[in-house]
Design a protein around this motif. Structure first.
Motif, PDB file in Angstrom:
ATOM      1  N   ALA A 189       0.834  -1.193   0.000  1.00  0.00           N
ATOM      2  CA  ALA A 189       0.000   0.000   0.000  1.00  0.00           C
ATOM      3  C   ALA A 189       0.871   1.246   0.000  1.00  0.00           C
ATOM      4  O   ALA A 189       1.961   1.265   0.560  1.00  0.00           O
ATOM      5  CB  ALA A 189      -0.896   0.003   1.237  1.00  0.00           C
ATOM      6  N   GLY A 190       0.371   2.287  -0.642  1.00  0.00           N
ATOM      7  CA  GLY A 190       1.081   3.564  -0.666  1.00  0.00           C
ATOM      8  C   GLY A 190       0.409   4.565   0.249  1.00  0.00           C
ATOM      9  O   GLY A 190      -0.608   4.270   0.880  1.00  0.00           O
ATOM     10  N   LEU A 191       0.975   5.741   0.314  1.00  0.00           N
ATOM     11  CA  LEU A 191       0.427   6.786   1.180  1.00  0.00           C
ATOM     12  C   LEU A 191      -1.029   7.105   0.867  1.00  0.00           C
ATOM     13  O   LEU A 191      -1.821   7.369   1.760  1.00  0.00           O
ATOM     14  CB  LEU A 191       1.268   8.057   1.066  1.00  0.00           C
ATOM     15  N   LYS A 192      -1.387   7.059  -0.418  1.00  0.00           N
ATOM     16  CA  LYS A 192      -2.753   7.393  -0.807  1.00  0.00           C
ATOM     17  C   LYS A 192      -3.771   6.375  -0.296  1.00  0.00           C
ATOM     18  O   LYS A 192      -4.961   6.640  -0.249  1.00  0.00           O
ATOM     19  CB  LYS A 192      -2.847   7.525  -2.321  1.00  0.00           C
ATOM     20  N   GLU A 247       9.855   9.256   5.353  1.00  0.00           N
ATOM     21  CA  GLU A 247       9.779   8.171   4.388  1.00  0.00           C
ATOM     22  C   GLU A 247       8.747   7.177   4.895  1.00  0.00           C
ATOM     23  O   GLU A 247       8.788   6.760   6.059  1.00  0.00           O
ATOM     24  CB  GLU A 247      11.135   7.490   4.232  1.00  0.00           C
ATOM     25  N   PHE A 248       7.819   6.806   4.035  1.00  0.00           N
ATOM     26  CA  PHE A 248       6.810   5.805   4.358  1.00  0.00           C
ATOM     27  C   PHE A 248       7.464   4.434   4.245  1.00  0.00           C
ATOM     28  O   PHE A 248       7.966   4.059   3.193  1.00  0.00           O
ATOM     29  CB  PHE A 248       5.630   5.931   3.384  1.00  0.00           C
ATOM     30  N   MET A 249       7.492   3.706   5.360  1.00  0.00           N
ATOM     31  CA  MET A 249       8.167   2.409   5.393  1.00  0.00           C
ATOM     32  C   MET A 249       7.245   1.265   4.992  1.00  0.00           C
ATOM     33  O   MET A 249       7.710   0.162   4.717  1.00  0.00           O
ATOM     34  CB  MET A 249       8.748   2.154   6.790  1.00  0.00           C
ATOM     35  N   GLY A 250       5.942   1.523   4.994  1.00  0.00           N
ATOM     36  CA  GLY A 250       5.005   0.497   4.562  1.00  0.00           C
ATOM     37  C   GLY A 250       3.823   0.351   5.490  1.00  0.00           C
ATOM     38  O   GLY A 250       3.733   0.982   6.543  1.00  0.00           O
ATOM     39  N   ILE A 266       1.283   1.007  10.238  1.00  0.00           N
ATOM     40  CA  ILE A 266       2.009   1.793   9.254  1.00  0.00           C
ATOM     41  C   ILE A 266       3.321   2.246   9.894  1.00  0.00           C
ATOM     42  O   ILE A 266       3.408   2.388  11.112  1.00  0.00           O
ATOM     43  CB  ILE A 266       1.198   3.008   8.756  1.00  0.00           C
ATOM     44  N   GLY A 267       4.332   2.450   9.060  1.00  0.00           N
ATOM     45  CA  GLY A 267       5.621   2.872   9.575  1.00  0.00           C
ATOM     46  C   GLY A 267       6.180   4.058   8.816  1.00  0.00           C
ATOM     47  O   GLY A 267       6.009   4.162   7.594  1.00  0.00           O
ATOM     48  N   ILE A 298      13.208  10.260  14.138  1.00  0.00           N
ATOM     49  CA  ILE A 298      11.865   9.800  14.483  1.00  0.00           C
ATOM     50  C   ILE A 298      11.564   8.529  13.698  1.00  0.00           C
ATOM     51  O   ILE A 298      11.625   8.514  12.476  1.00  0.00           O
ATOM     52  CB  ILE A 298      10.828  10.891  14.167  1.00  0.00           C
ATOM     53  N   GLU A 299      11.254   7.467  14.433  1.00  0.00           N
ATOM     54  CA  GLU A 299      10.868   6.187  13.826  1.00  0.00           C
ATOM     55  C   GLU A 299       9.529   5.800  14.427  1.00  0.00           C
ATOM     56  O   GLU A 299       9.416   5.625  15.641  1.00  0.00           O
ATOM     57  CB  GLU A 299      11.929   5.133  14.121  1.00  0.00           C
ATOM     58  N   ILE A 300       8.522   5.705  13.579  1.00  0.00           N
ATOM     59  CA  ILE A 300       7.153   5.503  14.058  1.00  0.00           C
ATOM     60  C   ILE A 300       6.546   4.231  13.505  1.00  0.00           C
ATOM     61  O   ILE A 300       6.586   3.986  12.303  1.00  0.00           O
ATOM     62  CB  ILE A 300       6.253   6.697  13.652  1.00  0.00           C
ATOM     63  N   SER A 301       5.967   3.450  14.419  1.00  0.00           N
ATOM     64  CA  SER A 301       5.071   2.360  14.069  1.00  0.00           C
ATOM     65  C   SER A 301       3.744   2.726  14.715  1.00  0.00           C
ATOM     66  O   SER A 301       3.675   2.948  15.931  1.00  0.00           O
ATOM     67  CB  SER A 301       5.588   1.023  14.610  1.00  0.00           C
TER      68      SER A 301
END
Length: 182
Positions: free
Chosen positions: A2-5, A124-127, A138-139, A174-177
């Motif tokens: 999946a992408g950001l959209k 950066e969108f990690m997925g 989401i990461g 910043i690393e987010i899950s």
């Protein structure tokens, strides 16, 4: 993938799998890394319309951790975060801009010691995945540099060879899950 959209809804940061970190130069010859260990946050929006996105993150200043108790106690003191007077650090988004399907910029207001300054953080969108417990995750990873002096963190000492003990420029890592909320 999946992408950001494709990301819609409200997500809560999973602090056990996220990091609000920072890096500072020490004595101008090495780096000290640290993080806030007690934080929370949410993100919401519609991937098809990034202007609807909103992000809020807050951390308890007392949770600052560099792996050295003496240094951490100094960072909590009035010389730096003054956690008695200013117990929290907060970021609230003001705009989100999607650059492509893997990159976005989040602009917002960062408040430390009641000093608020606007900044933009590229992420950066990690997925997006469904974890072993059925949660949609989401990461994201982002980095930016701030001036600590702008936030009232002005304590310093000169070092014998020239320069200062603590750099003004601080790199935020910043690393987010985050987990989708129902």
């Amino acid at each position: 993938m999946a992408g950001l959209k494709d990301i819609n809804g409200t997500y809560s940061i999973d602090p056990a799998h996220s990091r609000l970190g920072f890096v500072a130069r020490h004595a101008m010859i090495t780096k000290v890394r640290g993080s806030f260990t007690d934080f929370e946050g949410t993100a919401s929006g519609n991937g098809a319309d990034p202007s609807t996105a909103h992000v809020e993150v807050s951390a308890k200043a007392t949770s600052i951790d560099t792996g050295n108790k003496m240094r951490d106690d100094h960072l909590r003191s009035g010389d730096f975060f003054d956690v008695e007077a200013y117990p929290g650090v907060k970021f609230v988004s003001t705009a989100v801009k999607v650059l492509d399907d893997e990159t976005l910029e989040i602009s917002g207001d960062l408040t430390i010691r009641d000093q608020t300054h606007s900044l933009t953080i590229p992420f950066e969108f990690m997925g997006a995945v469904t974890d072993a417990f059925g949660n949609k995750r989401i990461g994201f990873e982002g980095t930016t540099t701030i001036s600590r002096k702008e936030f009232g963190l002005t304590w310093n000492k000169a070092v014998e060879a020239g320069g200062v003990l603590v750099s003004d420029k601080i790199v935020l890592e910043i690393e987010i899950s985050a987990i989708e909320q129902e």
